[in-house]
Design a protein around this motif. Structure first.
Motif, PDB file in Angstrom:
ATOM      1  N   TRP A 108    -102.802 -34.312  -7.133  1.00 17.32           N
ATOM      2  CA  TRP A 108    -101.850 -34.699  -8.182  1.00 17.32           C
ATOM      3  C   TRP A 108    -102.593 -35.114  -9.450  1.00 17.32           C
ATOM      4  O   TRP A 108    -102.170 -34.787 -10.558  1.00 17.32           O
ATOM      5  CB  TRP A 108    -100.956 -35.859  -7.707  1.00 17.32           C
ATOM      6  N   LEU A 109    -103.691 -35.843  -9.231  1.00 21.86           N
ATOM      7  CA  LEU A 109    -104.479 -36.243 -10.405  1.00 21.86           C
ATOM      8  C   LEU A 109    -104.992 -35.001 -11.125  1.00 21.86           C
ATOM      9  O   LEU A 109    -104.914 -34.898 -12.351  1.00 21.86           O
ATOM     10  CB  LEU A 109    -105.662 -37.132 -10.001  1.00 21.86           C
ATOM     11  N   ASP A 110    -105.491 -34.046 -10.340  1.00 27.82           N
ATOM     12  CA  ASP A 110    -106.027 -32.839 -10.951  1.00 27.82           C
ATOM     13  C   ASP A 110    -104.935 -32.106 -11.738  1.00 27.82           C
ATOM     14  O   ASP A 110    -105.173 -31.634 -12.856  1.00 27.82           O
ATOM     15  CB  ASP A 110    -106.621 -31.927  -9.870  1.00 27.82           C
ATOM     16  N   ALA A 126    -101.095 -40.683  -9.105  1.00 25.61           N
ATOM     17  CA  ALA A 126    -102.184 -40.131  -9.919  1.00 25.61           C
ATOM     18  C   ALA A 126    -102.705 -41.179 -10.903  1.00 25.61           C
ATOM     19  O   ALA A 126    -103.910 -41.266 -11.157  1.00 25.61           O
ATOM     20  CB  ALA A 126    -101.692 -38.893 -10.668  1.00 25.61           C
ATOM     21  N   ARG A 127    -101.785 -41.997 -11.430  1.00 25.00           N
ATOM     22  CA  ARG A 127    -102.186 -43.066 -12.369  1.00 25.00           C
ATOM     23  C   ARG A 127    -103.072 -44.098 -11.664  1.00 25.00           C
ATOM     24  O   ARG A 127    -104.046 -44.568 -12.233  1.00 25.00           O
ATOM     25  CB  ARG A 127    -100.947 -43.748 -12.967  1.00 25.00           C
ATOM     26  N   LEU A 129    -104.974 -43.597  -9.076  1.00 21.36           N
ATOM     27  CA  LEU A 129    -106.289 -42.994  -8.847  1.00 21.36           C
ATOM     28  C   LEU A 129    -107.096 -42.926 -10.147  1.00 21.36           C
ATOM     29  O   LEU A 129    -108.293 -43.238 -10.164  1.00 21.36           O
ATOM     30  CB  LEU A 129    -106.113 -41.586  -8.254  1.00 21.36           C
ATOM     31  N   ALA A 130    -106.423 -42.549 -11.235  1.00 23.21           N
ATOM     32  CA  ALA A 130    -107.106 -42.471 -12.530  1.00 23.21           C
ATOM     33  C   ALA A 130    -107.644 -43.836 -12.949  1.00 23.21           C
ATOM     34  O   ALA A 130    -108.792 -43.963 -13.392  1.00 23.21           O
ATOM     35  CB  ALA A 130    -106.146 -41.933 -13.591  1.00 23.21           C
ATOM     36  N   GLY A 200    -111.072 -35.099  -6.338  1.00 24.57           N
ATOM     37  CA  GLY A 200    -109.954 -34.704  -7.187  1.00 24.57           C
ATOM     38  C   GLY A 200    -110.118 -33.288  -7.687  1.00 24.57           C
ATOM     39  O   GLY A 200    -109.196 -32.478  -7.638  1.00 24.57           O
TER      40      GLY A 200
ATOM     41  N   LEU B  42    -107.462 -38.230 -18.506  1.00 28.71           N
ATOM     42  CA  LEU B  42    -107.850 -39.238 -17.508  1.00 28.71           C
ATOM     43  C   LEU B  42    -107.775 -40.641 -18.114  1.00 28.71           C
ATOM     44  O   LEU B  42    -107.242 -41.575 -17.499  1.00 28.71           O
ATOM     45  CB  LEU B  42    -109.273 -38.959 -17.004  1.00 28.71           C
ATOM     46  N   LEU B  45    -104.065 -41.497 -18.626  1.00 30.47           N
ATOM     47  CA  LEU B  45    -103.378 -41.691 -17.342  1.00 30.47           C
ATOM     48  C   LEU B  45    -103.776 -43.026 -16.708  1.00 30.47           C
ATOM     49  O   LEU B  45    -102.928 -43.771 -16.206  1.00 30.47           O
ATOM     50  CB  LEU B  45    -103.741 -40.533 -16.405  1.00 30.47           C
ATOM     51  N   GLY B  46    -105.071 -43.326 -16.749  1.00 33.57           N
ATOM     52  CA  GLY B  46    -105.566 -44.551 -16.115  1.00 33.57           C
ATOM     53  C   GLY B  46    -105.316 -45.809 -16.929  1.00 33.57           C
ATOM     54  O   GLY B  46    -105.460 -46.916 -16.421  1.00 33.57           O
TER      55      GLY B  46
END
Ligand code: ZN
Lengths: 209, 170
Positions: A108-110, A126-127, A129-130, A200, B42, B45-46
């Motif tokens: 999902w992150l990818d 995904a957030r 993990l990011a 990922g 990234l 998102l993070g």
């Protein structure tokens, strides 16, 4: 007391023991500080704790503020110092174990990093993990990237807020972008983020299109 | 190349959230920009958070309680660097002022002692001066009208025409 008093006036009054002036400063700045803290701490209570601590320090040290520097810079400096210290602690004791996340989450992150839109639950995973991957960046590097690219601050302002120079901020930003690209490409930062980022990318097929 | 720079600039804009079709097309054929795009996504998102995030109810109450526990607003705020200096100077001056006051008292006592030992011897001298200087005599007697008369060298019983008696403060 009027709500349109300048920060400088309110800080001077708060320093002299005026609680109402202090309350006005809290009302004026709390949400700005909270939104900054939420960039680094996803849990609302963690972010609010940072904001509380900022105001406690303001209460203790209002008399040390010099009006030749913008109050916003001074306040953000307290906030970024606190965020940086907490990020260092969290780096030593990570809250999320990236190794425990499923391959699905990595996929999902990818997908998110390819710009695909995800349904809410997957986007949230995904957030998480990011955010966990960003935790592997050196806190100062991450701070500079967030202030420059997300908060839209100039290098000069970031320098003022982080107690650095404009040139040093630019050098740090360049280094941080390199580390972030390695992380996004699955290469890690040399810290613990490498494995999960690699997962990922692998789960998503490793393509960037 | 200019497309790369343009994409790079767009990725650093605070309002960037998702790549446009043109950005995707460029990234598909440019590995460096593809990585930069992933990195930007990234970071976003993070670091994502609600745009309208606000503190929860009770935030101010909790803060007030903690400030009260730390001494509240009645407590003196932390001193600045200059504040510390002035406090230090006052701290140093306080004993010095005390010592100076003690010295003054001792000096006064010694002077009084010395003065009283010569008073008897000098009384005769003072009397002889008063007998030859009527002006000094009336100054010491604190009589304004006679002072003026004596200074003018006139008879003490008849004040000069311009002299008025001392007024009583209303
Ligand atoms: Zn390119």
């Amino acid at each position: 007391m009027a709500d349109d008093e300048t920060d400088a006036v309110l800080v001077a009054r708060a320093a002299a023991g005026d609680a109402a002036a202090f309350d006005l400063l809290v009302g004026r700045w709390k949400d700005r500080l909270l939104r900054l803290a939420l960039r680094f701490f996803r849990r609302r209570e963690d972010a609010e704790e940072i904001v509380q601590e900022v105001f406690l320090r303001l209460h203790r040290a209002a008399a040390t503020w010099r009006s030749d520097a913008p109050f916003e810079h001074w306040l953000l400096r307290i906030a970024t110092n606190l965020c940086r210290d907490r990020l260092r602690e969290r780096r030593r004791r990570p809250e999320v174990s990236l190794a425990d996340l499923s391959d699905d989450v990595a996929g999902w992150l990818d997908a998110a990093l390819r710009g695909a839109s995800l349904e809410a639950a997957r986007a949230e995973a995904a957030r998480v993990l990011a955010a966990g991957l960003l935790d592997s960046l050196p806190p100062k590097d991450r701070m500079v990237l967030v202030l420059l690219d997300l908060e839209g601050m100039s290098a000069a302002d970031v320098a003022a807020v982080t107690g650095s120079t404009r040139a040093a901020v630019k050098v740090r930003a360049m280094r941080a972008r390199r580390a972030l690209r390695r992380l996004a490409a699955g290469g890690g930062t040399g810290a613990r983020g490498g494995t999960a980022a690699g997962r990922g990318t692998a789960a998503g097929g490793g393509t960037d299109e | 190349m200019s497309e790369c720079r343009e994409l790079e600039r767009a990725l650093r804009a605070p309002d960037f959230t998702a790549p446009s079709e043109a950005m995707r097309r460029h990234a598909a054929g440019c590995p460096a920009c593809a990585t930069a795009l992933r990195a930007a996504l990234l970071l976003r998102l993070g670091s994502d958070r609600p745009q309208d995030a606000t503190t929860r109810p009770g935030f101010e109450t909790r803060l007030r309680d903690r400030i009260a526990a730390a001494g509240g607003f009645a407590a003196a705020p932390e001193r600045s660097a200059t504040g510390d200096w002035s406090a230090a100077i006052v701290g140093l001056l306080r004993p010095a002022l005390g010592a100076a006051a003690a010295c003054a008292l001792i000096a006064a006592a010694l002077f009084y002692q010395a003065a009283s030992s010569v008073t008897t011897a000098q009384t005769a001298d003072l009397t002889s001066i008063l007998s030859i200087d009527p002006a000094l005599g009336v100054v010491l007697s604190d009589d304004t009208a006679t002072t003026a008369a004596a200074a003018a060298g006139a008879d003490a019983a008849a004040p000069p025409s311009g002299a008025r008696p001392a007024e009583t403060p209303r």
